[in-house]
Design a protein around this motif. Structure first.
Motif, mmCIF file in Angstrom:
data_model
loop_
_atom_site.group_PDB
_atom_site.id
_atom_site.type_symbol
_atom_site.label_atom_id
_atom_site.label_comp_id
_atom_site.label_asym_id
_atom_site.label_seq_id
_atom_site.Cartn_x
_atom_site.Cartn_y
_atom_site.Cartn_z
ATOM 1 N N ILE A 1 0.830 -1.199 0.000
ATOM 2 C CA ILE A 1 0.000 0.000 0.000
ATOM 3 C C ILE A 1 0.867 1.253 0.000
ATOM 4 C CG2 ILE A 1 -1.744 1.278 1.293
ATOM 5 C CD1 ILE A 1 -2.684 -1.454 2.394
ATOM 6 N N PHE A 2 1.847 1.284 0.888
ATOM 7 C CA PHE A 2 2.729 2.445 1.023
ATOM 8 C C PHE A 2 4.062 2.118 0.368
ATOM 9 C CE2 PHE A 2 -0.103 2.441 4.688
ATOM 10 C CZ PHE A 2 -0.681 3.689 4.549
ATOM 11 N N ASN A 3 4.576 3.057 -0.399
ATOM 12 C CA ASN A 3 5.819 2.787 -1.126
ATOM 13 C C ASN A 3 6.989 3.523 -0.474
ATOM 14 O OD1 ASN A 3 4.694 5.187 -1.911
ATOM 15 N ND2 ASN A 3 5.479 5.113 -3.982
ATOM 16 N N PHE A 4 7.437 2.990 0.649
ATOM 17 C CA PHE A 4 8.645 3.494 1.291
ATOM 18 C C PHE A 4 9.840 2.836 0.618
ATOM 19 C CE2 PHE A 4 5.492 4.012 4.691
ATOM 20 C CZ PHE A 4 5.698 5.353 4.985
ATOM 21 N N ARG A 5 10.865 3.627 0.354
ATOM 22 C CA ARG A 5 12.061 3.098 -0.297
ATOM 23 C C ARG A 5 13.003 2.500 0.747
ATOM 24 N NH1 ARG A 5 14.566 7.802 -3.123
ATOM 25 N NH2 ARG A 5 13.490 8.894 -1.495
ATOM 26 N N MET A 6 13.600 1.382 0.397
ATOM 27 C CA MET A 6 14.550 0.707 1.283
ATOM 28 C C MET A 6 15.965 1.080 0.860
ATOM 29 S SD MET A 6 12.821 -1.190 3.323
ATOM 30 C CE MET A 6 11.112 -0.747 3.376
ATOM 31 N N LYS A 7 16.798 1.446 1.815
ATOM 32 C CA LYS A 7 18.207 1.712 1.520
ATOM 33 C C LYS A 7 18.935 0.414 1.223
ATOM 34 C CE LYS A 7 19.752 5.943 2.026
ATOM 35 N NZ LYS A 7 20.259 6.721 0.969
ATOM 36 N N SER A 8 18.641 -0.611 2.010
ATOM 37 C CA SER A 8 19.241 -1.925 1.762
ATOM 38 C C SER A 8 18.271 -2.982 2.265
ATOM 39 C CB SER A 8 20.595 -2.052 2.463
ATOM 40 O OG SER A 8 20.406 -2.056 3.856
ATOM 41 N N GLY A 9 18.349 -4.142 1.687
ATOM 42 C CA GLY A 9 17.459 -5.220 2.074
ATOM 43 C C GLY A 9 16.105 -5.096 1.381
ATOM 44 N N THR A 10 15.182 -5.953 1.798
ATOM 45 C CA THR A 10 13.842 -5.957 1.219
ATOM 46 C C THR A 10 12.810 -5.941 2.330
ATOM 47 O OG1 THR A 10 13.674 -8.362 1.181
ATOM 48 C CG2 THR A 10 14.631 -7.307 -0.769
ATOM 49 N N THR A 11 11.586 -5.742 1.942
ATOM 50 C CA THR A 11 10.492 -5.744 2.914
ATOM 51 C C THR A 11 10.080 -7.148 3.324
ATOM 52 O OG1 THR A 11 8.847 -5.666 1.154
ATOM 53 C CG2 THR A 11 9.579 -3.556 2.073
ATOM 54 N N ASP A 12 10.690 -8.154 2.725
ATOM 55 C CA ASP A 12 10.390 -9.534 3.097
ATOM 56 C C ASP A 12 10.860 -9.856 4.506
ATOM 57 O OD1 ASP A 12 9.249 -9.992 0.641
ATOM 58 O OD2 ASP A 12 11.120 -10.692 -0.255
ATOM 59 N N ALA A 13 11.667 -8.973 5.086
ATOM 60 C CA ALA A 13 12.209 -9.232 6.415
ATOM 61 C C ALA A 13 11.118 -9.342 7.470
ATOM 62 C CB ALA A 13 13.180 -8.125 6.802
ATOM 63 N N ILE A 14 10.025 -8.643 7.310
ATOM 64 C CA ILE A 14 9.012 -8.683 8.378
ATOM 65 C C ILE A 14 8.075 -9.876 8.258
ATOM 66 C CG2 ILE A 14 9.092 -6.216 8.796
ATOM 67 C CD1 ILE A 14 6.512 -5.964 7.201
ATOM 68 N N ARG A 15 8.281 -10.732 7.300
ATOM 69 C CA ARG A 15 7.448 -11.936 7.202
ATOM 70 C C ARG A 15 7.785 -12.943 8.291
ATOM 71 N NH1 ARG A 15 4.508 -11.665 2.630
ATOM 72 N NH2 ARG A 15 5.342 -10.492 0.896
ATOM 73 N N GLU A 16 9.021 -12.933 8.757
ATOM 74 C CA GLU A 16 9.462 -13.880 9.778
ATOM 75 C C GLU A 16 9.284 -13.268 11.165
ATOM 76 O OE1 GLU A 16 10.532 -16.980 9.192
ATOM 77 O OE2 GLU A 16 10.093 -16.615 7.078
ATOM 78 N N PRO A 17 8.862 -14.066 12.148
ATOM 79 C CA PRO A 17 8.750 -13.554 13.515
ATOM 80 C C PRO A 17 10.123 -13.193 14.082
ATOM 81 C CG PRO A 17 7.624 -15.667 13.286
ATOM 82 C CD PRO A 17 8.359 -15.423 12.021
#
Length: 165
Positions: A134-150
């Protein structure tokens, strides 16, 4: 000719001082109200303008009716997001977000092998992976997949630069 108009205006002002001041006060109050409304509207329209789909993003709030906590809250019950997605097919995506201030964060196994604990006064926010659809925040490094894991987190650039993780 203009001189004559100015002279007539001054004579009328001197003759009707009370109505002149009442009219001027009304004019000043009217302009001030218009300016205040314009400033509030321009602030509301400029908020979070950097998102690509800003015209399609809506925020749900709840109204607290308790005597001690009247007002609007920034959160809704967690099952509501899936209920909205099921009830309204035109909803493209839903994301839940929950924030807390003064949270104690524990980072397991630091360089010396001990858990590191610190208090985050500004707040910690919990969200679902759909948040980044929904929101397009830019990542300096890495991906947004990080929050899928507890047990994982995304850090702001400012926070990552001042922390020694």
């Amino acid at each position: 000719m203009i001189r004559n108009y100015i002279k007539m205006a001054l004579r009328n002002l001197m003759r009707n001082r009370r109505s002149f001041f009442v009219n001027m006060i009304g004019l000043v109050v009217g302009f001030s109200a218009c300016l205040g409304i314009l400033l509030v509207l321009s602030y509301e329209q400029s908020y979070d303008n950097f998102h690509a789909g800003k015209d399609r993003i809506y925020r749900l709030v709840r109204e607290d009716k308790k005597v001690e906590a009247k007002g609007y809250g920034a959160g809704i019950p967690f099952p509501m997001a899936s209920a909205i997605a099921a009830e309204y097919p035109q909803v493209e995506a839903t994301a839940q977000m929950y924030g807390e201030r003064d949270v104690q964060v524990i980072v397991p196994s630091g360089p010396d092998g001990a858990n590191r604990k610190f208090l985050e006064a500004k707040g910690v926010f919990f969200t679902t992976p759909q948040f980044f659809k929904i929101f397009n925040f830019r990542m300096k490094s890495g991906t947004t997949d990080a929050i899928r894991e507890p047990g994982t987190a995304l850090l702001t650039e400012d926070y990552a630069s001042r922390s020694q993780f």
